[in-house]
Design a protein around this motif. Structure first.
Motif, PDB file in Angstrom:
ATOM      1  N   ALA A 208       0.926  -1.173  -0.072  1.00 24.55           N
ATOM      2  CA  ALA A 208      -0.133  -0.062  -0.079  1.00 24.55           C
ATOM      3  C   ALA A 208       0.689   1.478  -0.098  1.00 24.55           C
ATOM      4  O   ALA A 208       0.558   2.211  -0.564  1.00 24.55           O
ATOM      5  CB  ALA A 208      -0.837  -0.081   1.242  1.00 24.55           C
ATOM      6  N   LEU A 209       2.014   1.268   0.636  1.00 22.26           N
ATOM      7  CA  LEU A 209       2.751   2.371   0.774  1.00 22.26           C
ATOM      8  C   LEU A 209       3.715   2.557  -0.500  1.00 22.26           C
ATOM      9  O   LEU A 209       4.487   3.398  -0.397  1.00 22.26           O
ATOM     10  CB  LEU A 209       3.727   2.325   2.046  1.00 22.26           C
ATOM     11  N   ILE A 210       3.682   1.580  -1.531  1.00 22.94           N
ATOM     12  CA  ILE A 210       4.407   1.794  -2.745  1.00 22.94           C
ATOM     13  C   ILE A 210       3.526   2.125  -3.818  1.00 22.94           C
ATOM     14  O   ILE A 210       3.728   2.962  -4.770  1.00 22.94           O
ATOM     15  CB  ILE A 210       5.054   0.222  -3.028  1.00 22.94           C
ATOM     16  N   VAL A 211       2.529   1.332  -3.796  1.00 22.07           N
ATOM     17  CA  VAL A 211       1.199   1.494  -5.099  1.00 22.07           C
ATOM     18  C   VAL A 211       0.347   2.489  -4.588  1.00 22.07           C
ATOM     19  O   VAL A 211      -0.063   3.411  -5.675  1.00 22.07           O
ATOM     20  CB  VAL A 211       0.783   0.172  -5.268  1.00 22.07           C
ATOM     21  N   LEU A 212      -0.205   2.555  -3.576  1.00 26.89           N
ATOM     22  CA  LEU A 212      -1.555   3.751  -3.042  1.00 26.89           C
ATOM     23  C   LEU A 212      -1.046   4.921  -2.539  1.00 26.89           C
ATOM     24  O   LEU A 212      -1.583   6.147  -3.353  1.00 26.89           O
ATOM     25  CB  LEU A 212      -2.482   2.847  -2.169  1.00 26.89           C
TER      26      LEU A 212
END
Length: 265
Positions: A208-212
């Motif tokens: 999530a902290l990479i993509v979103l």
């Protein structure tokens, strides 16, 4: 194309200069805001200092690596608080009152104008602090190869571009909902996770902290690159996420403007 670059640079310079002059008109407020920003920086460093006071490493990340992550986080936080967040609130108000019409009539790119109309100087205190932490961490670490440094810079810039695109997407929602305060608080909470290396989080949170909310690309990925632990896949993911957010936010901005009818209509 030859005339576009100087025109854009002059617009940016003019906006920044006007914003700085406005900020310096209220010098006492500026001093107080700067002091409170410095205290906020100390508060942000507090948990890291407490942890490193009792542990030499966290999940294989040394205190030097964690300081580098924190340094990158502070620089990004300064950019968001000084540039992006003030303009987000300004656009929301402009849409509500119809003042966005005046922005759209100006002979410059509306997205550029919307992104840098206001600059808050006080949060920039994080830049020298974050830069000092990052510089100290690099100085204390084994020297990396020139390629490692290039990859780290590419990943940091890609992540910063992605974060800008994410904030612009939040701005676009204000064309339809106007009240986006909860979304802003959520984004800030997610960005605060960037002060810690990604491995301290569960796997799904890492993604999530990479993509979103791609804060991990700004903070963790560059430090991994400086350690020589990057792969082609890491670089591809970081660059593609950055490009995706920038292009996606640009398309969303254009679509939102197409739906905008002015508060006076």
């Amino acid at each position: 194309m030859g005339e576009r670059t100087p025109r854009t640079s002059s617009v940016v310079a003019g906006l920044v200069r006007a914003s700085l002059v406005t900020s310096m008109q209220y010098r006492l407020d500026f001093v107080l805001d700067t002091a409170s920003g410095f205290l906020r920086t100390l508060a942000a460093l507090g948990p890291i200092a407490l942890l490193l006071g009792v542990r030499d490493d966290v999940l294989g990340w040394s205190r030097i690596d964690i300081l580098a992550v924190m340094g990158l986080y502070l620089v990004l936080h300064a950019a968001l608080a000084a540039l992006i967040e003030p303009n987000l609130g300004e656009i929301v108000e402009s849409i509500r009152t119809g003042k966005l019409d005046f922005l759209l009539l100006k002979p410059a790119d509306a997205q550029l104008m919307a992104s840098i109309r206001k600059v808050h100087l006080a949060p920039l205190v994080d830049v020298p602090v974050g830069g000092a932490l990052l510089g100290y961490a690099i100085w204390q670490s084994p020297p990396g190869s020139p390629l490692d440094l290039v990859v780290a810079a590419v990943l940091a810039l890609s992540g910063a571009a992605a974060i800008y695109g994410l904030w612009l997407l939040a701005i676009c929602t204000s064309f339809f909902f106007v009240k986006v305060d909860n979304l802003r608080y959520l984004l800030w909470a997610a960005v605060d996770a960037g002060r810690w290396p990604l491995p301290v989080f569960a796997r799904w949170v890492q993604w999530a902290l990479i993509v979103l909310v791609p804060i991990g690309i700004v903070t963790t990925f560059p430090v991994q690159a400086l350690r020589g632990e990057w792969t082609a896949g890491t670089v591809i993911v970081g660059v593609l996420v950055g490009i995706g957010f920038v292009l996606g936010s640009r398309l969303a901005w254009k679509a939102a403007l197409g739906k905008y009818t002015s508060a006076s209509s």
